[in-house]
Write an enzyme that holds these catalytic residues in place. Structure first.
Site, PDB file in Angstrom:
ATOM      1  N   THR A 139      13.165 -29.404  11.806  1.00 34.62           N
ATOM      2  CA  THR A 139      13.047 -27.946  12.354  1.00 34.62           C
ATOM      3  C   THR A 139      11.707 -27.373  11.924  1.00 34.62           C
ATOM      4  OG1 THR A 139      15.420 -28.091  12.493  1.00 34.62           O
ATOM      5  CG2 THR A 139      14.290 -25.828  12.748  1.00 34.62           C
ATOM      6  N   GLY A 165      15.840 -26.142   7.781  1.00 37.10           N
ATOM      7  CA  GLY A 165      16.490 -26.821   6.825  1.00 37.10           C
ATOM      8  C   GLY A 165      17.880 -26.588   7.110  1.00 37.10           C
TER       9      GLY A 165
HETATM   10  O1  DON Z   1      20.358 -25.509  14.714  1.00 38.53           O
HETATM   11  C1  DON Z   1      20.619 -25.826  13.791  1.00 38.53           C
HETATM   12  O2  DON Z   1      21.177 -25.138  12.744  1.00 38.53           O
HETATM   13  C2  DON Z   1      19.972 -27.175  13.279  1.00 38.53           C
HETATM   14  N1  DON Z   1      20.061 -28.196  14.544  1.00 38.53           N
HETATM   15  C3  DON Z   1      18.719 -26.840  12.556  1.00 38.53           C
HETATM   16  C4  DON Z   1      18.155 -28.167  12.261  1.00 38.53           C
HETATM   17  C5  DON Z   1      17.345 -28.087  10.854  1.00 38.53           C
HETATM   18  O3  DON Z   1      17.039 -27.105  10.664  1.00 38.53           O
HETATM   19  C6  DON Z   1      16.952 -29.530  10.341  1.00 38.53           C
HETATM   20  N2  DON Z   1      16.345 -29.195   9.121  1.00 38.53           N
HETATM   21  N3  DON Z   1      16.666 -29.651   8.062  1.00 38.53           N
END
Ligand code: DON
Length: 589
Positions: A393, A486
């Site tokens: 992300t 994250g």
């Molecule tokens: O939207 C969310 O909460 C997750 N898909 C975000 C993913 C993310 O931050 C990956 N990082 N570690």
């Protein structure tokens, strides 16, 4: 093509600062120098912060494609120069054919299906959201914002360390899909490594089509057709109508207050805005300013306690607000005081469960998120991977001379999303379906559990932790924006930066660099940052952890909890910071 390809702006951008301007400079922070440079070029070419953010997000999709891209989604907060706040929801939606039990086989959840491959993909939202950003608050023509991303994809660029590492980590899964293999491998067996030139001609062409023909090409034209045909040919369910029905949504920003500041957060389907507001309200009655400096054991102790309570509420109550009723009273100050009524200054609380906010029926409280009664011990299925391993992300932020501020978090979910690239397009599709609770109590890739509110449903948006946040002063003027990448760590990292700036009076760079903790209710432990080997001086000291353990907390060390970017205004000057935990670039000039 280069920066010069950005269409010249014919409007009136003041060359010098007028006295009524809030600031005398403009600022950008992203996790990749090419994206930050693109944003600055757009600002200098007469674009505003919204144009700059769109251009940077597009470049990130090319140079940082394991984190985000047009095959994924985003949540965007914009503070416009006129004071209006826009919350643009570009979260992916489940296919109209999705069903609550689609990830069960013989009655048992199969997380692999929601985490990788064609069944993991939801309808992408980033292009639709960026188009809304451009229409509602941008200045430059849509097409001009694609110049840098088209050029970089076509000419190629040296793969960054994190791209090299993430390809290496996902070689097996990426190699299952022909188009992913063709892009991310130098030969049949050799994946692209750090420093190799990564050329993405198909992606460049796709971006050019969207630049020329608009989002219709993506949602109603050739991309939708190619994507749905391919996904169905390899066993997925997305179809062309899922694309046709996709809409980025304008949401009501979530406003709360903290020590005289207004906190603007993103509402559901993000859980971030809600839980940052909950935690700040729970913390407001404690002397956080004093504790950050003089009593760090008290500071971390109370943080862990509010995190547990907020994440317990998250697991039970939160989901897509277009499908489930999320009680507004989760933000009721009496409710939140009651949540902390059993707080003990030297003892960790045990058996925290979700609360019952005012207006909700009080029955026998069952912990639906684990399928267990409240008194039961932790569900034995909850053995997620260490969340510290998950860093994907991206959060980017921009602010301009006019007073437009953007906080934008983009994601394809975990590294390289579903690992599925649509042949002929260069577009890597997300695995955002894993952000649903695929079954009560079954942890997702981040160890998060959820209940019925976040069950899979047709057309539904999975619950997100993305937390773009803007803080206004008592005059309603922006003083801080922050967000992170994250997974669930986003929420807690964003909270900790806000506390360090507002209570700790730290500047944004110190606040982002400071060590962090993370607690998400399940599993029952707290991660703390331990930079041993790189910067031991900025780790949370072992002696402090021992004190906290004596209160009853359980810990695990981590080399990095979330990646955060932010902008701060001090008087008439902006400063921007990218997280020192990664190789980004922040510019304020
Ligand atoms: O939207 C969310 O909460 C997750 N898909 C975000 C993913 C993310 O931050 C990956 N990082 N570690």
């Amino acid at each position: 093509m280069g920066a010069s390809c950005i269409a010249p702006f014919k409007g009136s951008i003041a060359a010098t600062v007028r006295p009524d301007k809030l600031t005398i400079n403009q600022a950008v922070a992203t996790v990749h120098p090419l994206a930050s440079q693109s944003a600055m070029r757009v600002l200098k070419a007469g674009g505003n912060a919204v144009d700059a953010a769109i251009s940077a997000a597009l470049v990130l999709g090319v140079v940082d494609g394991h984190n985000s891209g047009i095959g994924g989604g985003c949540l965007v907060l914009i503070r416009q120069a006129n004071g209006e706040i826009l919350a643009i929801d570009g979260r992916e939606t489940a296919s109209r054919h999705a069903t609550q039990n689609m990830y069960l086989r013989n009655g048992e959840p199969v997380p692999d299906l929601s985490q990788s491959g064609p069944s993991a993909c939801a309808t992408p939202g980033q292009i639709a959201a960026m188009h809304q950003m451009s229409l509602k608050a941008g200045r430059l023509p849509w097409k001009s914002l694609f110049a840098d991303s088209i050029r970089i994809a076509e000419e190629g660029h040296a793969a960054s360390r994190s791209v090299g590492r993430s390809i290496a980590a996902e070689t097996t899964e990426l190699s299952k899909y022909r188009a992913s293999r063709e892009i991310y491998f130098r030969s049949d067996t050799q994946p692209i490594r750090e420093g190799d030139i990564l050329v993405q001609r198909d992606l460049s062409n796709t971006l050019r089509q969207i630049a020329d023909q608009g989002p219709e090409w993506f949602y109603q034209g050739q991309f939708a057709k190619a994507c749905s045909e391919y996904i169905q040919s390899i066993g997925g369910i997305l179809d062309i109508e899922d694309f046709e029905h996709y809409n980025a949504l304008l949401r009501e920003p979530l406003k709360s207050s903290y020590r005289g500041h207004q906190i603007i957060g993103f509402p559901p389907p993000s859980s971030g805005g809600m839980h940052i507001a909950q935690m700040l309200t729970m913390l407001e009655r404690f002397p956080i300013a004093d504790w950050i400096t003089n009593a760090p054991e008290k500071y971390y102790h109370v943080l862990i306690e509010v995190m547990k309570r907020a994440f317990a509420d998250r697991a039970h109550w939160l989901g897509d607000s277009d499908f489930v009723d999320i009680p507004k009273s989760l933000l009721d100050s009496d409710y939140l005081a009651e949540r902390m009524s059993d707080f003990n200054l030297i003892e960790a609380s045990k058996s925290i469960q979700h609360g019952i906010p005012p207006g909700q029926p009080i029955g026998q409280r069952t912990d639906q998120s684990t399928g267990q009664n409240t008194g039961d011990s932790v569900d034995k299925r909850l053995q997620p991977e260490d969340p510290a391993d998950k860093k994907h992300t991206t959060h980017l932020t921009t602010a301009d001379l006019e007073g437009n501020w953007v906080a934008m978090t983009c994601t394809i979910n975990t590294s390289w999303g579903s690992k599925v690239t649509v042949p002929g397009t260069g577009v890597m599709l997300n695995n955002q379906m894993d952000d649903f609770a695929i079954a009560p109590g079954t942890p997702n890739a981040f160890g998060l559990v959820g209940a019925q509110a976040n069950a899979v449903g047709p057309g539904k948006r999975p619950l997100s932790s993305m937390s773009p946040t803007i803080v206004l002063d008592a005059m309603g003027e922006p003083i801080l924006t922050v967000g992170a990448a994250g997974g669930p760590k986003i929420i807690n990292a964003t909270l900790q930066v806000i506390l360090r700036v507002l209570d700790g009076k730290q500047d944004i760079a110190s606040a982002i660099a400071a060590p962090r903790i993370h607690q998400q209710w399940r599993p029952e432990k707290t991660w703390f940052e331990n930079f041993a080997g790189t910067d031991a001086s900025s780790a949370i000291p072992a002696s402090l952890i021992e004190v906290l353990e004596s209160y009853g907390h359980r810990f695990e060390s981590s080399t990095g909890l979330a990646i955060s970017q932010g902008i701060q205004r001090q008087r008439d000057r902006l400063s921007a910071t990218h997280d020192p935990r990664t190789q980004g670039l922040s510019v304020a000039e």
